[in-house]
Design a protein around this motif. Structure first.
Motif, PDB file in Angstrom:
ATOM      1  N   LEU A 292      45.846  45.567 146.342  1.00 27.21           N
ATOM      2  CA  LEU A 292      45.138  44.735 147.307  1.00 27.21           C
ATOM      3  C   LEU A 292      43.732  45.217 147.598  1.00 27.21           C
ATOM      4  N   SER A 293      43.227  46.186 146.818  1.00 28.31           N
ATOM      5  CA  SER A 293      41.815  46.551 146.930  1.00 28.31           C
ATOM      6  C   SER A 293      40.970  45.476 146.269  1.00 28.31           C
ATOM      7  N   ASP A 294      39.661  45.509 146.532  1.00 27.68           N
ATOM      8  CA  ASP A 294      38.783  44.504 145.927  1.00 27.68           C
ATOM      9  C   ASP A 294      38.862  44.549 144.399  1.00 27.68           C
ATOM     10  N   ALA A 295      38.663  45.744 143.856  1.00 31.67           N
ATOM     11  CA  ALA A 295      38.698  45.877 142.396  1.00 31.67           C
ATOM     12  C   ALA A 295      40.082  45.561 141.850  1.00 31.67           C
ATOM     13  N   GLY A 296      41.127  45.953 142.582  1.00 36.95           N
ATOM     14  CA  GLY A 296      42.485  45.695 142.130  1.00 36.95           C
ATOM     15  C   GLY A 296      42.803  44.213 142.059  1.00 36.95           C
ATOM     16  N   LEU A 297      42.354  43.449 143.063  1.00 39.69           N
ATOM     17  CA  LEU A 297      42.598  42.011 143.054  1.00 39.69           C
ATOM     18  C   LEU A 297      41.885  41.334 141.893  1.00 39.69           C
ATOM     19  N   VAL A 298      40.664  41.750 141.611  1.00 43.58           N
ATOM     20  CA  VAL A 298      39.923  41.141 140.497  1.00 43.58           C
ATOM     21  C   VAL A 298      40.589  41.473 139.174  1.00 43.58           C
ATOM     22  N   GLU A 299      41.048  42.706 139.008  1.00 44.63           N
ATOM     23  CA  GLU A 299      41.659  43.106 137.742  1.00 44.63           C
ATOM     24  C   GLU A 299      43.063  42.523 137.578  1.00 44.63           C
ATOM     25  N   ASP A 300      43.820  42.440 138.677  1.00 44.81           N
ATOM     26  CA  ASP A 300      45.220  42.021 138.578  1.00 44.81           C
ATOM     27  C   ASP A 300      45.391  40.508 138.665  1.00 44.81           C
ATOM     28  N   ALA A 301      44.446  39.803 139.309  1.00 47.35           N
ATOM     29  CA  ALA A 301      44.563  38.345 139.463  1.00 47.35           C
ATOM     30  C   ALA A 301      43.213  37.684 139.224  1.00 47.35           C
ATOM     31  N   PRO A 302      42.670  37.773 138.016  1.00 49.15           N
ATOM     32  CA  PRO A 302      41.311  37.267 137.757  1.00 49.15           C
ATOM     33  C   PRO A 302      41.178  35.757 137.868  1.00 49.15           C
ATOM     34  N   THR A 303      42.274  35.011 137.705  1.00 51.06           N
ATOM     35  CA  THR A 303      42.172  33.556 137.825  1.00 51.06           C
ATOM     36  C   THR A 303      41.900  33.143 139.262  1.00 51.06           C
ATOM     37  N   VAL A 304      42.481  33.856 140.213  1.00 52.63           N
ATOM     38  CA  VAL A 304      42.314  33.512 141.635  1.00 52.63           C
ATOM     39  C   VAL A 304      41.064  34.170 142.214  1.00 52.63           C
ATOM     40  N   PHE A 305      40.826  35.431 141.881  1.00 55.20           N
ATOM     41  CA  PHE A 305      39.640  36.158 142.352  1.00 55.20           C
ATOM     42  C   PHE A 305      38.879  36.663 141.125  1.00 55.20           C
ATOM     43  N   PRO A 306      38.001  35.825 140.565  1.00 57.96           N
ATOM     44  CA  PRO A 306      37.354  36.200 139.293  1.00 57.96           C
ATOM     45  C   PRO A 306      36.282  37.270 139.416  1.00 57.96           C
ATOM     46  N   THR A 307      35.687  37.463 140.616  1.00 53.58           N
ATOM     47  CA  THR A 307      34.597  38.436 140.775  1.00 53.58           C
ATOM     48  C   THR A 307      34.780  39.215 142.058  1.00 53.58           C
ATOM     49  N   LEU A 308      34.086  40.346 142.144  1.00 52.55           N
ATOM     50  CA  LEU A 308      34.121  41.134 143.376  1.00 52.55           C
ATOM     51  C   LEU A 308      33.538  40.343 144.549  1.00 52.55           C
ATOM     52  N   ASP A 309      32.509  39.567 144.285  1.00 49.89           N
ATOM     53  CA  ASP A 309      31.915  38.766 145.361  1.00 49.89           C
ATOM     54  C   ASP A 309      32.913  37.767 145.927  1.00 49.89           C
ATOM     55  N   SER A 310      33.732  37.176 145.049  1.00 47.90           N
ATOM     56  CA  SER A 310      34.688  36.178 145.531  1.00 47.90           C
ATOM     57  C   SER A 310      35.719  36.800 146.464  1.00 47.90           C
ATOM     58  N   ILE A 311      36.194  38.018 146.183  1.00 44.05           N
ATOM     59  CA  ILE A 311      37.171  38.634 147.066  1.00 44.05           C
ATOM     60  C   ILE A 311      36.514  39.171 148.332  1.00 44.05           C
ATOM     61  N   LYS A 312      35.295  39.676 148.210  1.00 45.54           N
ATOM     62  CA  LYS A 312      34.612  40.187 149.401  1.00 45.54           C
ATOM     63  C   LYS A 312      34.329  39.072 150.404  1.00 45.54           C
ATOM     64  N   SER A 313      33.870  37.922 149.924  1.00 43.65           N
ATOM     65  CA  SER A 313      33.591  36.818 150.841  1.00 43.65           C
ATOM     66  C   SER A 313      34.875  36.286 151.442  1.00 43.65           C
ATOM     67  N   PHE A 314      35.950  36.253 150.657  1.00 45.82           N
ATOM     68  CA  PHE A 314      37.232  35.793 151.200  1.00 45.82           C
ATOM     69  C   PHE A 314      37.755  36.775 152.240  1.00 45.82           C
ATOM     70  N   ARG A 315      37.615  38.067 151.981  1.00 43.72           N
ATOM     71  CA  ARG A 315      38.114  39.074 152.927  1.00 43.72           C
ATOM     72  C   ARG A 315      37.368  38.978 154.256  1.00 43.72           C
ATOM     73  N   LYS A 316      36.076  38.662 154.182  1.00 41.49           N
ATOM     74  CA  LYS A 316      35.309  38.522 155.411  1.00 41.49           C
ATOM     75  C   LYS A 316      35.792  37.329 156.231  1.00 41.49           C
ATOM     76  N   ARG A 317      36.121  36.242 155.541  1.00 42.73           N
ATOM     77  CA  ARG A 317      36.516  35.022 156.254  1.00 42.73           C
ATOM     78  C   ARG A 317      37.940  35.098 156.764  1.00 42.73           C
ATOM     79  N   GLU A 318      38.866  35.553 155.924  1.00 41.86           N
ATOM     80  CA  GLU A 318      40.286  35.424 156.277  1.00 41.86           C
ATOM     81  C   GLU A 318      41.065  36.731 156.198  1.00 41.86           C
TER      82      GLU A 318
END
Length: 765
Positions: free
Chosen positions: A648-674
């Motif tokens: 559930l780290s930023d890098a882990g989410l991108v590496e383990d689920a690239p279809t849902v979180f394709p980039t570090l920016d996508s997970i960082k912005s999502f983490r900020k919102r929700e």
């Protein structure tokens, strides 16, 4: 999961697509008990077979006598019919029609298993079992053209007196009609209903398994300019070369009538006001058809080039002869019915030009009595095809299923084809259901939609169908799992097959929906131009578009509550019957591939649109928003299915689920919102799945690695430890969340001193 109120749009207006409490009494299907199904069916089939086999074939133009057994898919009507055919009509010639060749072979195998004799007629274009790289007929392209022209294929291509096809001696298609091959009851695809029998088998009863009515309809469009042109293929001279004035005059009268008809249609005047009688129109039709007799049919001893040239001439003539004659025949029938307006013929704009549209129905070519085995048989539709229903039996079995239905989205064909984001959300739903099915030891997930929508999902996944025929593309999609599920589509492919009966979950995305014009054309073909009765058609809006009015339709809820939804429904009750057949019941047929009534375990049915389906009581109505997995849940699902766990780290989410979180920016912005929280993710999952996911803190054995939270699917804590190292490689530390030092000390002894905890943490800890 959701409140049942009509949804609002961003401006606060009610959208009218959601379910709401209804004032009307909730519908309640009278289900037959499963233990009563077989004896009731056996009795109904026995009476029907005995009665029908005692009736002579119908005379030409007379209605064909028939009986309908309308029992739920999976009730066993086809199996019982074959058993009773052996006992009641075993020594009589019987023809059994099934939707596909594969189902015919399956049915014939069953007939042999119970001691009967059966032979399957393979189509000319089917694969030759003895030579899989060949078709049954060695001239398939030419024969296909001949079939479309209505030629006698045997006489034109196989053998005719002394003339024989060059392949006749080794022809696989002819070989199946040899006396030693035609013993017992005959099994043929339903498509053969539209053609003469291929030999003189002459059955006393014709059994039709599953629906067939739609293939008895046809629709013709004729350009008004070509319809008004002189018929250059008509002969004005006798064989001796003498010009015959009567032929010239008849031709002139025909062209004059064609001009008058087109002028009336363009001006919006009733065509039946023209000064022609029914006899005049019948005469014009005969005159059109007369040209066909001047074109010789191919003969078996001709070369393929000679046969092709004759077919080309015949095709040109048929396009004129048959289509043009259908216009006059339609007008004659309306005149004979005493009508002042005509429904089956009209002027429309097609492909940028004005065309005449003719809607036709074709009564059965075969005159033997019919036994119709169709769960969805509609007496009004069957009766419109000049079939005399002498006996009907209806039976509905309760599905052993949990039915969950999305109540606030229509999931139209266009929205699914054009909506990339919508299809991605459905992909996430499918993956979640696949994961749940595997965790719960299910037998598989089936996904159904329209064929075009299924094709788009495959293309989204990177599959390229360029260069493949439709049959090849269909075979690939049927045989290739996608997102962990098997795929099927509405229509003939979802009729009769038992391939998916052991699956535990079915997901239906959207629904089959004929365009309004096509729906009304079906109604025109079936019931148009009746004496003294008019069909009701939808009037175009200000923009010229045809839109069905919304009408309240009730859900059948398993708890007896009264819920309703607004649904586009055709206002004419007869055309509405066609809509139910092609829309609501097409969904039920697809769902019933899982054979719900006879399932020993309760299966899961997900209906992905707001359309109530007859015979499927709903256990839970849910909103689309509440039903869709969140992005963290979707990421978890993808990672667990692919790897067995997710970090559930930023890098882990991108590496383990690239279809849902394709980039570090996508997970960082999502983490900020929700935010991303393991316990929130677990709380959105089913209890069974939640119980097998272990929350862990781990640090990888590499420089600068940080401790991160992870979720691992495993049957026990120690299995989760081993899985974590298998998934992510050597770990410096792996501790069950909240376990503390004592758990770490236990693990040190197990895994060589690494800090690894062994016990899972429940979601409430």
């Amino acid at each position: 999961m959701s409140t049942i109120i009509p949804p609002r749009d961003p401006a606060g207006r009610f959208g009218g697509q959601g379910a709401y409490p209804a004032g009307a009494t909730a519908p309640a299907t009278m289900f037959t008990r499963l233990q009563d199904a077989e004896p009731n069916l056996r009795a109904a089939l026995s009476v029907a077979i005995t009665q029908l086999t005692g009736i002579e074939a119908a005379e030409e133009e007379a209605p064909v006598p028939a009986a309908v057994i309308a029992a739920s898919p999976g009730a066993g009507k086809s199996r019982l019919a074959r058993e009773l055919l052996e006992s009641c009509a075993g020594d009589k010639p019987v023809v059994f029609h099934a939707p596909t060749l594969a189902l015919c072979e399956e049915a014939a195998d069953h007939a042999r298993e119970i001691g009967g004799a059966a032979h399957v007629i393979r189509g000319r274009f089917a694969t030759d079992p003895a030579e899989p790289d060949q078709q049954m007929c060695r001239k398939p392209a030419l024969v296909a053209r001949g079939i479309s022209l209505g030629l006698n294929i045997r006489e034109s291509f196989c053998f005719n007196d002394d003339a024989r096809c060059e392949f006749a001696g080794s022809c696989a298609w002819l070989r199946q009609f040899e006396p030693d091959q035609t013993i017992g009851h005959r099994y043929m695809a339903t498509s053969y209903l539209g053609y003469p029998d291929p030999d003189a088998y002459d059955g006393v009863l014709r059994v039709v398994d599953e629906t067939f009515w739609a293939q008895q309809l046809s629709f013709v469009t004729i350009g008004i300019d070509e319809f008004r042109l002189p018929r250059t293929f008509m002969k004005h001279f006798t064989r001796r070369g003498r010009k015959e004035e009567s032929r010239v005059k008849a031709h002139a009268d025909l062209i004059g009538a064609a001009h008058a008809l087109v002028d009336a249609l363009i001006a919006g005047r009733p065509p039946l006001d023209l000064p022609y009688s029914a006899a005049d129109y019948r005469g014009f039709a005969r005159l059109e058809y007369a040209a066909q007799a001047d074109i010789p049919a191919p003969t078996p001893d001709q070369t393929e080039t000679e046969q092709s040239q004759l077919l080309t001439r015949a095709e040109d003539a048929l396009r004129h002869v048959s289509w043009y004659a259908s216009v006059w025949t339609c007008l004659a029938a309306a005149k004979e019915a005493g009508r002042t307006t005509i429904e089956r013929l009209r002027l429309i704009r097609g492909n940028g030009r004005m065309v005449i549209r003719v809607c036709r129905k074709h009564p059965p070519k075969h005159r033997q009595p019919m036994l119709i085995l169709d769960a969805d048989a509609d007496p009004e539709i069957v009766g419109a095809l000049d079939i005399d229903l002498q006996r009907t039996a209806h039976m509905v079995l309760r599905p052993n299923a949990e039915v969950v239905q999305v109540h606030d989205r229509r999931m139209t064909h266009g929205s699914l084809l054009q909506g990339t984001d919508l299809r991605e959300t459905w992909r996430r739903v499918i993956r979640r259901e696949v994961l749940s099915d595997r965790v719960e030891k299910g037998r598989g997930v089936l996904v159904g939609a329209s064929r075009k929508v299924v094709l788009r999902f495959f293309e989204d996944a990177g599959h390229d169908f360029d260069g493949l025929s439709d049959d090849e593309a269909s075979r690939f999609m049927l045989e290739t799992p996608l997102h962990g599920a098997h795929w099927l589509w509405f229509g003939g492919r979802s009729l009769g097959t038992n391939r998916y009966r052991d699956f535990s979950t079915v997901i239906v995305i959207g629904r089959e929906e004929l365009p309004v014009e096509a729906l009304e054309d079906h109604g025109r073909a079936l019931w148009g131009d009746r004496a003294g009765v008019d069909l009701e058609f939808v009037a175009p809006g200000e923009d010229g578009a045809l839109r069905l009015p919304d009408r309240e339709v009730l859900y059948e809820m398993s708890d007896g509550s009264a819920k309703a939804v607004r649904l586009p429904c055709h206002p004419d009750p007869l055309i509405r019957r066609v809509q139910v057949q092609t829309r609501e019941l097409a969904t039920r047929q697809l769902v019933e591939r899982l054979r719900l009534a006879r399932s020993e375990t309760r299966k899961r049915v997900i209906l992905g649109c707001n359309m109530p389906v007859p015979g499927l009581p709903v256990d839970e109505l849910v909103s689309w928003q509440a039903f869709c997995p969140t992005r963290p849940v979707a990421a978890l699902t993808d990672a667990v299915l692919e790897k067995g766990g997710i970090r559930l780290s930023d890098a882990g989410l991108v590496e383990d689920a690239p279809t849902v979180f394709p980039t570090l920016d996508s997970i960082k912005s999502f983490r900020k919102r929700e935010g991303v929280d393991a316990r929130a993710i677990l709380g959105a999952l089913s209890p069974r799945l939640r119980g097998q996911l272990h929350v862990m803190h781990l640090k990888e054995d590499r420089p600068h690695a940080r401790l991160c939270e992870a979720l691992v699917l495993a049957g026990s804590g120690e299995e989760a430890l081993r899985s974590a190292e298998t998934i992510w490689g050597p770990l410096k530390q792996c501790v069950g969340a909240g376990e503390g030092d004592r758990a770490g000390a236990r693990a040190d002894a197990v895994l060589g001193g690494h800090r690894i905890g062994t016990s899972p943490v429940s979601p409430s800890s």
